[in-house]
Design a protein around this motif. Structure first.
Motif, mmCIF file in Angstrom:
data_model
loop_
_atom_site.group_PDB
_atom_site.id
_atom_site.type_symbol
_atom_site.label_atom_id
_atom_site.label_comp_id
_atom_site.label_asym_id
_atom_site.label_seq_id
_atom_site.Cartn_x
_atom_site.Cartn_y
_atom_site.Cartn_z
ATOM 1 N N ASN A 99 1.425 7.873 14.654
ATOM 2 C CA ASN A 99 2.096 6.707 15.242
ATOM 3 C C ASN A 99 3.450 6.488 14.562
ATOM 4 O OD1 ASN A 99 1.756 5.144 12.873
ATOM 5 N ND2 ASN A 99 -0.318 4.614 13.512
ATOM 6 N N ILE A 100 4.253 5.632 15.129
ATOM 7 C CA ILE A 100 5.632 5.420 14.661
ATOM 8 C C ILE A 100 5.669 4.892 13.236
ATOM 9 C CG2 ILE A 100 7.731 4.083 15.063
ATOM 10 C CD1 ILE A 100 7.057 4.191 18.045
ATOM 11 N N GLY A 101 4.850 3.889 12.930
ATOM 12 C CA GLY A 101 4.854 3.307 11.587
ATOM 13 C C GLY A 101 4.489 4.322 10.526
ATOM 14 N N SER A 102 3.495 5.138 10.820
ATOM 15 C CA SER A 102 3.063 6.155 9.863
ATOM 16 C C SER A 102 4.163 7.186 9.656
ATOM 17 C CB SER A 102 1.785 6.827 10.363
ATOM 18 O OG SER A 102 1.367 7.831 9.483
ATOM 19 N N LYS A 103 4.836 7.572 10.725
ATOM 20 C CA LYS A 103 5.928 8.546 10.620
ATOM 21 C C LYS A 103 7.073 7.989 9.780
ATOM 22 C CE LYS A 103 5.036 10.924 14.969
ATOM 23 N NZ LYS A 103 5.502 11.134 16.342
ATOM 24 N N MET A 104 7.378 6.680 9.960
ATOM 25 C CA MET A 104 8.449 6.067 9.170
ATOM 26 C C MET A 104 8.081 6.060 7.687
ATOM 27 S SD MET A 104 9.621 2.908 11.593
ATOM 28 C CE MET A 104 10.538 2.112 10.315
ATOM 29 N N GLN A 106 6.033 8.057 6.109
ATOM 30 C CA GLN A 106 6.038 9.421 5.594
ATOM 31 C C GLN A 106 7.462 9.917 5.382
ATOM 32 O OE1 GLN A 106 3.613 11.643 8.305
ATOM 33 N NE2 GLN A 106 1.711 10.672 7.616
ATOM 34 N N ALA A 107 8.391 9.497 6.239
ATOM 35 C CA ALA A 107 9.794 9.888 6.082
ATOM 36 C C ALA A 107 10.385 9.279 4.820
ATOM 37 C CB ALA A 107 10.596 9.469 7.310
ATOM 38 N N MET A 108 9.847 8.133 4.379
ATOM 39 C CA MET A 108 10.352 7.483 3.171
ATOM 40 C C MET A 108 9.592 7.947 1.917
ATOM 41 S SD MET A 108 11.274 3.620 4.330
ATOM 42 C CE MET A 108 9.940 3.287 5.466
ATOM 43 N N LYS A 111 2.608 8.851 0.926
ATOM 44 C CA LYS A 111 1.517 9.780 1.244
ATOM 45 C C LYS A 111 0.241 8.980 1.401
ATOM 46 C CE LYS A 111 3.553 13.682 -1.091
ATOM 47 N NZ LYS A 111 4.479 13.383 -2.139
ATOM 48 N N GLU A 112 -0.626 9.464 2.273
ATOM 49 C CA GLU A 112 -1.867 8.743 2.557
ATOM 50 C C GLU A 112 -2.724 8.644 1.305
ATOM 51 O OE1 GLU A 112 -5.378 8.736 5.950
ATOM 52 O OE2 GLU A 112 -3.658 10.064 6.134
ATOM 53 N N GLY A 113 -3.258 7.438 1.070
ATOM 54 C CA GLY A 113 -4.079 7.187 -0.101
ATOM 55 C C GLY A 113 -3.287 6.657 -1.277
ATOM 56 N N LYS A 114 -1.967 6.729 -1.232
ATOM 57 C CA LYS A 114 -1.114 6.213 -2.301
ATOM 58 C C LYS A 114 -0.717 4.783 -1.961
ATOM 59 C CE LYS A 114 -0.501 10.106 -4.583
ATOM 60 N NZ LYS A 114 -0.774 10.343 -5.944
ATOM 61 N N GLY A 115 -0.333 4.009 -2.957
ATOM 62 C CA GLY A 115 0.089 2.633 -2.744
ATOM 63 C C GLY A 115 1.535 2.543 -2.268
ATOM 64 N N LEU A 116 1.882 1.411 -1.721
ATOM 65 C CA LEU A 116 3.261 1.173 -1.297
ATOM 66 C C LEU A 116 4.087 0.772 -2.510
ATOM 67 C CD1 LEU A 116 2.669 -0.885 1.964
ATOM 68 C CD2 LEU A 116 3.314 1.506 1.795
ATOM 69 N N GLY A 117 5.359 1.007 -2.460
ATOM 70 C CA GLY A 117 6.248 0.595 -3.539
ATOM 71 C C GLY A 117 6.851 1.777 -4.254
#
Length: 169
Positions: A99-104, A106-108, A111-117
Motif C-alpha cells: 500500500n502507499i503508506g508502507s511504500k512511503m 520503506q522509501a524513508m 523496515k518491518e518490525g522496527k520502530g518509527l523514529g
C-alpha cells in the motif's frame, strides 16, 4: 471675502473660489438665482431639458407595455457519478506491504518490525482506532472503548457492552 449669492464669509480668495466650484449649497443657490431671471418660455425649455437628462427606466416601460415574460426553463443538470475508488480494506492480518503508506515508510528507510523514529525507538504496532459513545465528549469517563478494524460487529457490541458494565461499577 464673501459669496454674494450664499452670503457666507471666507478667509481668503482661494477658499471663496473652492466654495464656488465645489459647494452643493452654492450650486443650488446659483440654480435658483438663474431660474428667477428666466422668462416663462426659457423656464419651460429648461424643465424639458432637465427631464430629458434624468434617468429613464426603459426596462420598466417595456414591462408595462409588453408585460412580464415567463421565466426561462431551467436547464437540466448533468449528473456525474463520482469515480469509485477501491481503498484497501484492512484484514485481521493488517494491511499488505504494497500500500502507499508502507511504500512511503520503506522509501524513508523503515523496515518491518522496527520502530518509527531516527533510532527506531518509536512504536512498532499501528495505532488502534478508538470508538466513542454517541453524544459523549472527549475525555469523558468511559466514553471510548477499543475496537479494531478486524473485529466483527458482534465483537464491537460485546466490547461496548463491557465498557458500559465497567462504568456502572
Amino acid at each position: 471675502m464673501a459669496c454674494l449669492l450664499c452670503r457666507r464669509q471666507f478667509p481668503n480668495k482661494d477658499a471663496l473660489v473652492r466654495h464656488q466650484q465645489l459647494s452643493d449649497l452654492h450650486k443650488q443657490n446659483l440654480e435658483v438665482h438663474n431660474r428667477s431671471r428666466m422668462t416663462d418660455t426659457e423656464l419651460e425649455a429648461f424643465e424639458v431639458k432637465d427631464t430629458e437628462m434624468k434617468y429613464r427606466d426603459r426596462a420598466a416601460e417595456r414591462r408595462e407595455k409588453y408585460g412580464i415574460p415567463a421565466p426561462p426553463v431551467a436547464k437540466k443538470k448533468k449528473f456525474y457519478a463520482p469515480p469509485s475508488v477501491n481503498y484497501e480494506q484492512p484484514t485481521k492480518d493488517g494491511l499488505n506491504s504494497d500500500n502507499i503508506g508502507s511504500k512511503m515508510l520503506q522509501a524513508m528507510g523503515w523496515k518491518e518490525g522496527k520502530g518509527l523514529g531516527r533510532n527506531q525507538q518509536g512504536i512498532t504496532a499501528p495505532i488502534e482506532a478508538q470508538l466513542r459513545m454517541k453524544g459523549a465528549g472527549l475525555g469523558t469517563k468511559g466514553s471510548s472503548y477499543g475496537v479494531s478494524a478486524a473485529d466483527s460487529y458482534k465483537d464491537a457490541v460485546r466490547k461496548a457492552m463491557f465498557a458500559r458494565f465497567t462504568d456502572t461499577e
